[in-house]
Design an enzyme around this catalytic site. Structure first.
Site, PDB file in Angstrom:
ATOM      1  N   GLU A 161       2.877 -10.503   0.681  1.00  0.00           N
ATOM      2  CA  GLU A 161       3.586  -9.279   0.275  1.00  0.00           C
ATOM      3  C   GLU A 161       4.509  -8.714   1.351  1.00  0.00           C
ATOM      4  O   GLU A 161       4.540  -7.502   1.569  1.00  0.00           O
ATOM      5  CB  GLU A 161       2.562  -8.208  -0.133  1.00  0.00           C
ATOM      6  CG  GLU A 161       1.692  -8.653  -1.288  1.00  0.00           C
ATOM      7  CD  GLU A 161       0.610  -7.640  -1.646  1.00  0.00           C
ATOM      8  OE1 GLU A 161       0.438  -7.381  -2.831  1.00  0.00           O
ATOM      9  OE2 GLU A 161      -0.066  -7.117  -0.741  1.00  0.00           O
TER      10      GLU A 161
HETATM   11  C1  TNX Z   1      -3.052  -7.366  -2.929  1.00  0.00           C
HETATM   12  S1  TNX Z   1      -3.949 -10.001  -2.505  1.00  0.00           S
HETATM   13  C2  TNX Z   1      -3.178  -7.566  -1.566  1.00  0.00           C
HETATM   14  C3  TNX Z   1      -4.002  -6.644  -0.797  1.00  0.00           C
HETATM   15  C4  TNX Z   1      -4.573  -5.553  -1.651  1.00  0.00           C
HETATM   16  C5  TNX Z   1      -5.070  -6.146  -2.941  1.00  0.00           C
HETATM   17  C6  TNX Z   1      -5.785  -5.184  -3.834  1.00  0.00           C
HETATM   18  C7  TNX Z   1      -3.147  -9.882  -1.244  1.00  0.00           C
HETATM   19  C8  TNX Z   1      -2.900 -11.100  -0.541  1.00  0.00           C
HETATM   20  N1  TNX Z   1      -2.708  -8.666  -0.897  1.00  0.00           N
HETATM   21  O1  TNX Z   1      -3.255  -6.110   0.251  1.00  0.00           O
HETATM   22  O2  TNX Z   1      -5.615  -4.944  -0.971  1.00  0.00           O
HETATM   23  O3  TNX Z   1      -3.967  -6.662  -3.622  1.00  0.00           O
HETATM   24  O4  TNX Z   1      -6.398  -5.864  -4.886  1.00  0.00           O
END
Ligand code: TNX
Length: 534
Positions: free
Chosen positions: A343
């Site tokens: 992300e």
């Molecule tokens: C996405 S999954 C994220 C996390 C969040 C999560 C909550 C991922 C690699 N990154 O930063 O905590 O969703 O479900």
């Protein structure tokens, strides 16, 4: 003494009469010869023990072993000592028996001289009137087998205080080994901090389901949780914050080493994660010089994702990562350092790709291989890297595409699809805890997937294993973690361990239901899903 124990071993290897097949078609027929001193009872139709994960082959046999105040636990070689001591400690607590550990004799015998074909984690377990014999090729295999033996005892064996017997273990012959090498749990200590004892407790419960990897998410926007000597403000400043302004905290390096050691004693490999270039607000708040504009960011206590980024063009960024990864590598015996990589929505994509390439070099410089979330699959990464698939199965072309790109580079995948494996998804709309961005994940849904059939073009040989991550935006206490992890965590562990051919919801829900009494005895908080007949 040696003769007698050799005879017992021979007897146990042969006890196979009155066999009842645990799962149709998986158990080869055995000819039956019974050697004294084992007295094998008359054939009897007996219920198949309800085990999670279900073993490769399970045969119910007549007779049963009674654990008594006289029982001894025998580690025939030093390699079996960790499993024997672990078992003795567990059983002493609830039985109140002395259960001495010795290196010869009869009782519960742990033998590490099993055939190489059992692999690193495989084992054979035989239970008859005269004793129990657990055989493996390694101490690790014995440890996994001990977890099976544990489930053959009455549920009250999980009690933290002494209970009344009897302590019968029904006769069985089990042969077992894992489908996948990596069966992990991930814990986010960045959104909310958990103490060493709380982390150890989480591991102790997961290991009962043959989990062997612990991915520890140590940094994120809301907090930095590991002391780094060369960058002290990461912990002292970045460690202070937490979601909703709840108490922060961080592990000293000796705390972290204590977790690594605790995990090691349970044959669990620790993989520390320092997330970047996104999910880095806590670091950016700790040191002004890490920001492109030279200004420290304010601490962040919300729950948004994708807004922060390290300054990928600045040399100091890589000095910082070199130092952090170097200190972590020195404290981490396992082969991987996880660099996050998810992300990174405010990092320009070409900068992101270059960043991952540079960080991989740093990881390798410190003698480790790189692990990261699936987005790293788009960068130039070498085949010893591991990428973790996390996007939900539906509606995420981008996620499956980077996963496929990783595989094309020879990189193995760990599968943790959010709409099945994320333990922080709400069970239903009414769940008190959790988020629902990937939907609601009831127990049946969390079990309803096959890691080798999730992504077109990604098959069994591309998959290193599975993981059940728990993100802690909404979780603050061990009971919160337990409520979200149980009963879903054992299902992910079973998908990682048991053969694909054994996958069956009707069978699994009954075996899972039997775990409920164990969790109650252990004082574990869990969700009483209406889908499971607890
Ligand atoms: C996405 S999954 C994220 C996390 C969040 C999560 C909550 C991922 C690699 N990154 O930063 O905590 O969703 O479900």
């Amino acid at each position: 003494m040696w003769r007698r124990s050799a005879m017992v071993l021979a007897a146990l290897a042969l006890v196979g009469c009155s066999a009842q097949t645990g799962r149709a078609g998986t158990v080869p027929a055995r000819s039956v010869t019974v050697t004294p001193p084992c007295k094998v009872g008359a054939p009897a139709a007996r219920p198949v023990p309800k085990l999670v994960p279900v073993p490769v082959s399970l045969q119910v046999t007549a007779g049963s072993y009674a654990l008594t105040a006289q029982t001894r636990i025998i580690a025939r070689q030093d390699a079996g000592l960790p499993a024997a001591t672990y078992l003795a400690k567990l059983l002493r607590r609830s039985t109140g028996f002395p259960l001495p550990v010795a290196n010869s004799g009869t009782g519960i015998v742990l033998d590490a001289s099993g055939e190489a074909a059992l692999g690193r984690e495989g084992y054979r377990l035989g239970v008859a009137d005269c004793g129990v014999v657990l055989t493996a090729n390694t101490g690790e295999g014995l440890f996994r087998g001990v977890q099976t033996l544990r489930q053959l005892l009455p549920a009250k064996v999980e009690s933290p205080s002494a209970q009344h017997g009897p302590w019968h273990i029904a006769g069985v012959q089990i042969t077992d080994s894992p489908r996948f090498a990596y069966r992990g749990v991930m814990l986010d200590v960045a959104r909310h901090f958990f103490s060493v004892a709380q982390v150890e407790d989480y591991l102790d419960r997961a290991v009962a389901y043959k989990v062997n990897t612990f991915h520890l998410h140590l940094s994120d926007d809301q907090g930095w949780r590991i002391a780094i000597n060369s960058w002290p403000r990461l912990a002292t400043v970045g460690g202070r914050s937490s979601v909703h302004g709840d108490p922060g905290g961080y592990f000293t390096q000796s705390d972290y080493s204590a977790i690594v050691q605790y995990a090691k004693e349970r044959f669990i490999t620790v993989i520390p994660e320092i997330d970047g270039p996104g999910h880095t607000n806590a670091a950016l708040a700790s040191y002004a010089k890490l920001n492109c504009d030279g200004h420290a960011r304010p601490p962040y206590t919300g729950t948004s994702v994708g807004f922060s980024s390290l300054c990928t063009g600045k040399a100091i960024t890589y000095q910082f990562l070199d130092d952090v990864l170097g200190e972590l590598a020195a404290l981490t015996p396992g082969p991987y350092l996880n660099i996050g990589g998810d992300e990174a929505q405010t990092t320009r994509h070409p900068d992101y790709l270059a960043y991952v390439g540079k960080v991989q070099q740093l990881v390798r410089k410190h003698g480790k291989s790189m692990m990261g979330w699936e987005e790293i699959g788009g960068a130039k990464i070498s085949s010893d890297s591991v990428a973790e698939h996390w996007n939900p199965v539906t509606g995420t072309q981008a996620g499956t595409e980077v996963a496929r790109q990783a595989v094309a580079k020879g990189v193995k995948l760990v599968m943790a699809p959010a709409d099945h494996a994320y333990l922080d998804m709400k069970y239903t709309v009414g769940s008190r805890l959790g988020t629902q961005w990937a939907g609601h994940v009831e127990v049946k849904q969390s079990y309803a997937w096959d890691p080798a059939k999730l992504i077109t073009g990604v098959g069994e040989s591309h998959v290193l294993g599975v993981e059940a991550p728990i993100w802690t935006e909404t979780m603050k206490t061990p009971a919160d973690l337990q409520y979200m992890a149980y009963p879903r965590l054992p299902g992910i562990a079973e998908i990682g361990w048991s053969p694909a051919s054994s996958h069956s919801w009707p069978s699994y829900r009954l075996r899972l239901a039997a775990q409920g009494a164990r969790w109650t005895a252990a004082g574990l908080t869990f969700y009483h899903s209406p889908q499971v007949p607890f």
